[in-house]
Design a protein around this motif. Structure first.
Motif, PDB file in Angstrom:
ATOM      1  N   MET A 103     -29.035 -31.936 -25.973  1.00  0.00           N
ATOM      2  CA  MET A 103     -28.340 -33.094 -26.905  1.00  0.00           C
ATOM      3  C   MET A 103     -27.483 -33.851 -25.729  1.00  0.00           C
ATOM      4  SD  MET A 103     -25.893 -33.136 -29.952  1.00  0.00           S
ATOM      5  CE  MET A 103     -27.161 -32.667 -31.108  1.00  0.00           C
ATOM      6  N   THR A 104     -27.630 -35.231 -25.516  1.00  0.00           N
ATOM      7  CA  THR A 104     -27.038 -35.857 -24.750  1.00  0.00           C
ATOM      8  C   THR A 104     -25.400 -35.827 -25.016  1.00  0.00           C
ATOM      9  OG1 THR A 104     -28.940 -37.374 -24.253  1.00  0.00           O
ATOM     10  CG2 THR A 104     -26.656 -38.061 -23.633  1.00  0.00           C
ATOM     11  N   SER A 105     -24.554 -35.880 -24.205  1.00  0.00           N
ATOM     12  CA  SER A 105     -23.031 -36.049 -24.488  1.00  0.00           C
ATOM     13  C   SER A 105     -22.549 -37.219 -24.676  1.00  0.00           C
ATOM     14  CB  SER A 105     -22.400 -35.327 -23.438  1.00  0.00           C
ATOM     15  OG  SER A 105     -20.870 -35.322 -23.656  1.00  0.00           O
ATOM     16  N   ILE A 106     -22.028 -37.424 -25.772  1.00  0.00           N
ATOM     17  CA  ILE A 106     -21.750 -38.865 -25.940  1.00  0.00           C
ATOM     18  C   ILE A 106     -20.345 -39.237 -25.259  1.00  0.00           C
ATOM     19  CG2 ILE A 106     -20.919 -40.631 -27.866  1.00  0.00           C
ATOM     20  CD1 ILE A 106     -23.764 -40.455 -27.791  1.00  0.00           C
ATOM     21  N   ILE A 107     -20.145 -40.514 -24.693  1.00  0.00           N
ATOM     22  CA  ILE A 107     -18.663 -40.966 -24.167  1.00  0.00           C
ATOM     23  C   ILE A 107     -18.184 -41.804 -25.375  1.00  0.00           C
ATOM     24  CG2 ILE A 107     -17.375 -42.312 -22.690  1.00  0.00           C
ATOM     25  CD1 ILE A 107     -20.012 -41.700 -20.672  1.00  0.00           C
ATOM     26  N   GLN A 108     -17.100 -41.227 -26.093  1.00  0.00           N
ATOM     27  CA  GLN A 108     -16.367 -42.058 -27.079  1.00  0.00           C
ATOM     28  C   GLN A 108     -15.288 -43.097 -26.468  1.00  0.00           C
ATOM     29  OE1 GLN A 108     -15.055 -39.749 -30.426  1.00  0.00           O
ATOM     30  NE2 GLN A 108     -16.968 -40.606 -31.705  1.00  0.00           N
ATOM     31  N   ASN A 109     -14.760 -42.677 -25.424  1.00  0.00           N
ATOM     32  CA  ASN A 109     -13.548 -43.354 -24.945  1.00  0.00           C
ATOM     33  C   ASN A 109     -13.802 -44.411 -23.904  1.00  0.00           C
ATOM     34  OD1 ASN A 109     -14.180 -41.500 -22.934  1.00  0.00           O
ATOM     35  ND2 ASN A 109     -12.040 -40.799 -22.758  1.00  0.00           N
ATOM     36  N   GLY A 110     -15.035 -44.848 -23.823  1.00  0.00           N
ATOM     37  CA  GLY A 110     -15.423 -45.925 -23.027  1.00  0.00           C
ATOM     38  C   GLY A 110     -14.709 -47.302 -23.402  1.00  0.00           C
ATOM     39  N   PRO A 111     -14.745 -48.225 -22.398  1.00  0.00           N
ATOM     40  CA  PRO A 111     -13.945 -49.390 -22.600  1.00  0.00           C
ATOM     41  C   PRO A 111     -14.535 -50.110 -23.993  1.00  0.00           C
ATOM     42  CG  PRO A 111     -15.421 -49.425 -20.867  1.00  0.00           C
ATOM     43  CD  PRO A 111     -15.304 -48.313 -21.148  1.00  0.00           C
ATOM     44  N   PHE A 112     -15.592 -50.443 -24.150  1.00  0.00           N
ATOM     45  CA  PHE A 112     -16.231 -51.030 -25.209  1.00  0.00           C
ATOM     46  C   PHE A 112     -15.896 -50.597 -26.661  1.00  0.00           C
ATOM     47  CE2 PHE A 112     -18.868 -52.621 -21.647  1.00  0.00           C
ATOM     48  CZ  PHE A 112     -18.908 -54.021 -21.748  1.00  0.00           C
ATOM     49  N   PHE A 113     -16.297 -49.319 -26.648  1.00  0.00           N
ATOM     50  CA  PHE A 113     -16.155 -48.518 -27.964  1.00  0.00           C
ATOM     51  C   PHE A 113     -14.580 -48.489 -28.305  1.00  0.00           C
ATOM     52  CE2 PHE A 113     -16.452 -44.987 -31.179  1.00  0.00           C
ATOM     53  CZ  PHE A 113     -17.101 -46.003 -32.088  1.00  0.00           C
ATOM     54  N   GLU A 114     -13.489 -48.293 -27.280  1.00  0.00           N
ATOM     55  CA  GLU A 114     -12.222 -48.008 -27.408  1.00  0.00           C
ATOM     56  C   GLU A 114     -11.653 -48.991 -28.302  1.00  0.00           C
ATOM     57  OE1 GLU A 114      -8.319 -46.651 -25.029  1.00  0.00           O
ATOM     58  OE2 GLU A 114      -9.985 -47.962 -23.857  1.00  0.00           O
ATOM     59  N   LYS A 115     -11.992 -50.270 -28.357  1.00  0.00           N
ATOM     60  CA  LYS A 115     -11.457 -51.138 -28.998  1.00  0.00           C
ATOM     61  C   LYS A 115     -11.752 -50.993 -30.435  1.00  0.00           C
ATOM     62  CE  LYS A 115     -12.547 -56.173 -30.474  1.00  0.00           C
ATOM     63  NZ  LYS A 115     -13.101 -55.662 -31.803  1.00  0.00           N
ATOM     64  N   PHE A 116     -12.933 -50.392 -30.949  1.00  0.00           N
ATOM     65  CA  PHE A 116     -13.371 -50.247 -32.615  1.00  0.00           C
ATOM     66  C   PHE A 116     -12.702 -48.899 -32.764  1.00  0.00           C
ATOM     67  CE2 PHE A 116     -16.434 -53.006 -30.280  1.00  0.00           C
ATOM     68  CZ  PHE A 116     -16.581 -53.750 -31.553  1.00  0.00           C
ATOM     69  N   LEU A 117     -12.555 -48.011 -31.675  1.00  0.00           N
ATOM     70  CA  LEU A 117     -11.682 -46.616 -32.231  1.00  0.00           C
ATOM     71  C   LEU A 117     -10.321 -46.941 -32.644  1.00  0.00           C
ATOM     72  CD1 LEU A 117     -12.533 -44.322 -29.643  1.00  0.00           C
ATOM     73  CD2 LEU A 117     -13.079 -43.623 -31.890  1.00  0.00           C
ATOM     74  N   ASN A 118      -9.710 -48.213 -32.245  1.00  0.00           N
ATOM     75  CA  ASN A 118      -8.445 -48.548 -32.532  1.00  0.00           C
ATOM     76  C   ASN A 118      -8.221 -49.665 -33.765  1.00  0.00           C
ATOM     77  OD1 ASN A 118      -7.379 -46.787 -30.510  1.00  0.00           O
ATOM     78  ND2 ASN A 118      -7.649 -48.408 -29.212  1.00  0.00           N
ATOM     79  N   ASP A 119      -9.497 -50.099 -34.368  1.00  0.00           N
ATOM     80  CA  ASP A 119      -9.501 -50.868 -35.326  1.00  0.00           C
ATOM     81  C   ASP A 119      -9.412 -50.220 -36.553  1.00  0.00           C
ATOM     82  OD1 ASP A 119     -10.290 -52.907 -37.090  1.00  0.00           O
ATOM     83  OD2 ASP A 119     -11.663 -53.886 -35.564  1.00  0.00           O
ATOM     84  N   PRO A 120      -8.383 -50.500 -37.321  1.00  0.00           N
ATOM     85  CA  PRO A 120      -8.100 -49.977 -38.799  1.00  0.00           C
ATOM     86  C   PRO A 120      -9.464 -50.319 -39.732  1.00  0.00           C
ATOM     87  CG  PRO A 120      -6.878 -51.774 -38.686  1.00  0.00           C
ATOM     88  CD  PRO A 120      -7.283 -51.848 -37.216  1.00  0.00           C
ATOM     89  N   ARG A 121     -10.254 -51.241 -39.527  1.00  0.00           N
ATOM     90  CA  ARG A 121     -11.371 -51.354 -40.397  1.00  0.00           C
ATOM     91  C   ARG A 121     -12.158 -50.183 -40.319  1.00  0.00           C
ATOM     92  NH1 ARG A 121     -13.958 -56.414 -38.321  1.00  0.00           N
ATOM     93  NH2 ARG A 121     -13.631 -55.550 -36.265  1.00  0.00           N
ATOM     94  N   TYR A 122     -12.450 -49.474 -39.373  1.00  0.00           N
ATOM     95  CA  TYR A 122     -13.191 -48.204 -39.083  1.00  0.00           C
ATOM     96  C   TYR A 122     -12.352 -47.060 -39.340  1.00  0.00           C
ATOM     97  CZ  TYR A 122     -15.933 -51.598 -36.650  1.00  0.00           C
ATOM     98  OH  TYR A 122     -16.827 -52.892 -36.361  1.00  0.00           O
ATOM     99  N   GLY A 123     -12.673 -46.509 -40.506  1.00  0.00           N
ATOM    100  CA  GLY A 123     -12.437 -45.031 -40.837  1.00  0.00           C
ATOM    101  C   GLY A 123     -13.139 -43.907 -40.044  1.00  0.00           C
ATOM    102  N   GLN A 124     -12.665 -42.759 -40.125  1.00  0.00           N
ATOM    103  CA  GLN A 124     -13.139 -41.465 -39.660  1.00  0.00           C
ATOM    104  C   GLN A 124     -14.724 -41.445 -40.023  1.00  0.00           C
ATOM    105  OE1 GLN A 124     -11.809 -39.785 -37.162  1.00  0.00           O
ATOM    106  NE2 GLN A 124     -13.827 -39.014 -36.729  1.00  0.00           N
ATOM    107  N   VAL A 125     -15.083 -41.604 -41.190  1.00  0.00           N
ATOM    108  CA  VAL A 125     -16.462 -41.610 -41.723  1.00  0.00           C
ATOM    109  C   VAL A 125     -17.136 -42.756 -41.148  1.00  0.00           C
ATOM    110  CG1 VAL A 125     -16.070 -40.345 -43.899  1.00  0.00           C
ATOM    111  CG2 VAL A 125     -16.005 -42.944 -43.843  1.00  0.00           C
ATOM    112  N   ASP A 126     -16.792 -43.922 -40.808  1.00  0.00           N
ATOM    113  CA  ASP A 126     -17.564 -44.961 -40.196  1.00  0.00           C
ATOM    114  C   ASP A 126     -17.733 -44.437 -38.640  1.00  0.00           C
ATOM    115  OD1 ASP A 126     -17.402 -46.932 -41.966  1.00  0.00           O
ATOM    116  OD2 ASP A 126     -15.385 -46.921 -41.717  1.00  0.00           O
ATOM    117  N   ILE A 127     -16.624 -44.137 -37.908  1.00  0.00           N
ATOM    118  CA  ILE A 127     -16.708 -43.593 -36.526  1.00  0.00           C
ATOM    119  C   ILE A 127     -17.790 -42.387 -36.355  1.00  0.00           C
ATOM    120  CG2 ILE A 127     -15.591 -42.685 -34.530  1.00  0.00           C
ATOM    121  CD1 ILE A 127     -14.800 -45.501 -35.290  1.00  0.00           C
ATOM    122  N   GLN A 128     -18.007 -41.550 -37.539  1.00  0.00           N
ATOM    123  CA  GLN A 128     -18.846 -40.602 -37.174  1.00  0.00           C
ATOM    124  C   GLN A 128     -20.396 -41.033 -37.616  1.00  0.00           C
ATOM    125  OE1 GLN A 128     -18.042 -37.271 -40.244  1.00  0.00           O
ATOM    126  NE2 GLN A 128     -20.436 -36.324 -39.808  1.00  0.00           N
ATOM    127  N   ALA A 129     -20.484 -41.970 -38.569  1.00  0.00           N
ATOM    128  CA  ALA A 129     -21.844 -42.566 -38.387  1.00  0.00           C
ATOM    129  C   ALA A 129     -22.179 -43.537 -37.317  1.00  0.00           C
ATOM    130  CB  ALA A 129     -21.592 -43.252 -39.711  1.00  0.00           C
TER     131      ALA A 129
END
Length: 722
Positions: free
Chosen positions: A1-27
């Motif tokens: 299984m490929t290791s996913i980078i979650q704290n990259g520059p592009f996705f970090e913006k969405f990690l900090n966006d209140p529109r995206y809850g934990q279930v959204d991030i997981q999906a």
């Protein structure tokens, strides 16, 4: 299984966006993980399965960002072939990635306006291409990726509204079966890009799910798209969709039970074109020919005023509201409907100036319609006179705007900066056709007058017409009404049930087919069939304890009714029936009884009601053969109840609906759930048929077929495609 980078520059913006809850991030993370670990080739793309207007776009934009952080160089977004959706998508991408565009890390392009040749500097940025699924757009996309430097990039292809154009064949007498042009173009682009992943996004997976493994057309084998994996888009608790329309609405203590208001087929015909024999436009304020439309328009005004008064009381900013009329694809019909609604508006405004008592009467009727649904959830109900005065102000001060929308040019001019229909006044009525269906967001929609009746109901098209699906505040729902013909409502309900069954199978088994598809062949026998043989125009979804019964009917006249009922009485007596105790009978006898009952009940076809007796008989035969006990195979439980006095109609606020529950939850349904475990049940509820209850003064049998507890979910079609 490929290791996913979650704290990259592009996705970090969405990690900090209140529109995206934990279930959204997981999906989102799971989707990118599957794209990296699963070969999503030409035949097996991934599927992102959401619900209509449930946040699919929000989800796939974040998927693009995470993909960019994990090795992808670019993305292609294929949209439905409308300027509105294309514009909405490119503006959404530009807005979401603005910071990266400003820093020249990413460039979004509409393929029809992008430079003919990109420089090496531009190609080395992350690139997002938005293209409509139309020939000219696809040709431009193909030309762009003919550049070897671009063709060698790792590209994520996202097919939005995947069931719209990505799948498709058409059959003509002259040419036989043809692949849709856009379908083959998408196929060519996928072959051109050597290193790509493919993700389809849809809310109506029916056409994707029911494809054959392959099809040969004019000597060329074409392998249609079928999902390699399915990822479900999380649904917010405030989402309103088919469950609210068709399940919650059965609960009389739920505000959803007040949502649906039937309209007649005759009224829809009046709105098709001018015909002074049926309707005189100068009588719009009083004519019975458009009684439902008049109620809908006045109700929209009153409902919008109630909501404004509620918000003012709570010191909230008041909102603007919208109402949609969608009954035809014909532009001449739209023009006529616009004339009718404008005439109604003018005549009502004139009556207000003249202090005509009909105004207070209409406003009071509309107000009464909302009283119970508002009170059910404990919302503030403004005094009737205050609402009436505000409604009069709304009409005399031009708060109501009527807009016909039936062309690309018109809708492009009407979109706001977010690509949504602009609400210019407090109350907005939009009249149009399919240009207003999927992709176009209509905010604060609290009324929908719908009458599209295609020759064949296509699930992906009809369900997408339901523009009231989406996120809705409960106090808006209390004044929201859905006006449609009963036949259309039942068709939409059947599609919802089918869609729910398929969705459940995805949830339980990640897209593995766990739904049984059956149909009736020419000889009348029930047989399993390939999913792609099922015609959506005639489907019934069978689940444990599913009820199948006729509604919206009148009995035949006593002269013809009595001898048939007498023969059923004799047959039931010969079987040893006792009123109240269930007993087993052969399925052939049960079907014979259904056929006899069929002769006695006449559905109100002109009002849009119908019942497929052939399908009911076939279903009884099918279900009776599923018993796990060999001695009970081919048997049906029979429950007879007599001396009932159910009224033909029931009241729902200010409206009248046909009764639909001859069986009651505490008695007959309870018996069915305790007895119909391995075999189905046929209930025969004998009504006295009294004239004071709306019948014709003679007893009749009202049948109800119950599917047994132990039945695998089945999608049954009374028609099988050739």
């Amino acid at each position: 299984m490929t290791s996913i980078i979650q704290n990259g520059p592009f996705f970090e913006k969405f990690l900090n966006d209140p529109r995206y809850g934990q279930v959204d991030i997981q999906a989102i993370t799971e989707t990118v993980q599957k794209l990296l670990d699963t070969e999503t080739n030409l035949d097996r793309p991934g599927m992102l399965l959401g619900k209509i207007q449930s946040g699919k776009t929000k989800t796939f934009i974040a998927i693009i960002a995470l993909a960019f952080d994990n090795g992808f160089d670019g993305a292609i977004i294929l949209t439905k072939g409308t300027k509105a959706l294309s514009k909405q998508t490119i503006e959404r991408i530009s807005k979401e990635f603005k910071g990266f565009t400003d820093r020249e890390m990413l460039q979004p392009y509409d393929v029809m306006t992008m430079p003919k040749k990109l420089t090496g500097y531009e190609i080395n940025q992350k690139l997002v291409f938005v293209a409509k699924k139309q020939s000219d757009n696809m040709d431009r996309l193909f030309d762009a990726f003919s550049n070897p430097a671009l063709r060698g990039k790792k590209i994520l292809i996202i097919d939005d509204e995947a069931d719209y154009a990505s799948i498709g064949f058409k059959k003509t007498k002259e040419e036989g079966i043809q692949i849709n042009t856009t379908t083959s173009q998408i196929d060519s682009i996928r072959k051109l890009i050597k290193n790509s992943s493919f993700l389809q996004v849809t809310a109506t997976p029916y056409s994707l799910y029911l494809q054959p493994e392959s099809i040969e057309i004019k000597g060329t084998e074409f392998k249609p798209i079928k999902p390699a994996f399915t990822q479900l888009v999380p649904v917010n608790k405030d989402y309103v969709g088919g469950d609210y329309y068709f399940n919650d609405s059965l609960d009389v203590e739920n505000i959803a039970s007040h949502l649906y208001i039937p309209i007649t087929r005759q009224e829809l015909e009046v709105l098709h074109k001018p015909d002074r024999r049926k309707f005189k436009i100068e009588e719009a304020l009083k004519s019975n020919a458009i009684s439902s439309l008049r109620l809908a328009i006045v109700g929209f005004v009153v409902g919008g005023c109630i909501r404004r008064l509620q918000d003012q009381r709570e010191s909230k900013d008041v909102k603007k509201y919208s109402f949609l009329i969608h009954t035809e694809s014909n532009k001449n019909a739209h023009a006529w409907q616009e004339d009718v609604v404008n005439a109604l508006y003018d005549q009502l405004s004139d009556a207000i100036h003249r202090n005509d008592p009909i105004c207070d009467k209409l406003f009071t009727e509309a107000y009464t319609e909302f009283v119970k649904s508002i009170q059910l959830d404990g919302f503030y109900l403004p005094p009737v006179q205050e609402v009436i005065e505000l409604a009069k102000t709304a009409l005399t001060e031009e708060w109501l705007m009527i807009t016909k929308v039936n062309s690309e040019k018109q809708i492009d001019e009407l979109l706001d900066s977010d690509g949504q229909l602009k609400l210019r006044t407090p109350l907005n009525i939009f009249i149009g056709g399919q240009i207003l269906d999927r992709g176009v967001t209509i905010t604060n929609l609290i009324g929908f007058y719908y009458g599209r009746r295609p020759k064949i109901y296509q699930q992906d098209t009809v369900l997408q017409h339901s523009r009231m699906y989406g996120f809705r505040p409960k106090n808006d729902l209390a004044v929201t009404r859905f006006y449609t013909e009963p036949g259309i409502y039942q068709a939409m309900k059947a599609m919802h049930e089918c869609d729910s069954a398929l969705r459940t199978s995805f949830e339980n088994s990640d897209g593995d087919q766990s739904v049984v598809f059956i149909g009736k062949d020419e000889s009348g026998l029930i047989r399993a069939c390939s999913p792609n043989k099922i015609l959506i125009s005639e489907v019934t979804t069978l689940r444990p304890y599913r009820r199948i019964l006729p509604i919206g009917f009148q009995t035949d006249y006593p002269t013809y009714l009595k001898p048939v009922v007498a023969s059923i009485d004799n047959l039931v007596d010969d079987l040893g029936s006792t009123d109240g105790e269930p007993f087993l009978i052969d399925s052939d006898i049960a079907i014979n009884i259904l056929r006899k009952v069929q002769k006695t009940l006449k559905c109100e076809v002109e009002e849009g009601y119908q019942f497929d007796w052939d399908a009911a008989a076939s279903i009884v035969g099918y279900l009776s053969g599923l018993s796990r006990n060999p001695e009970e195979q081919g048997k049906v439980w029979c429950l007879v109840r007599t001396n009932r006095n159910l009224s033909r109609t029931k009241s729902n606020g200010a409206h009248t609906l046909y009764s639909d529950s001859p069986d009651t939850a505490r008695t007959e349904s309870a018996v069915a759930k305790s007895v119909a475990i391995n075999n189905p049940m046929l209930m025969l509820i004998k009504q006295n048929g009294l004239e004071e209850n709306g019948w014709r003064g003679s007893p009749f049998y009202w049948p109800v077929v119950y599917a047994q507890k132990n039945v695998k979910t089945v999608i049954f079609s009374s028609e099988i495609a050739e």
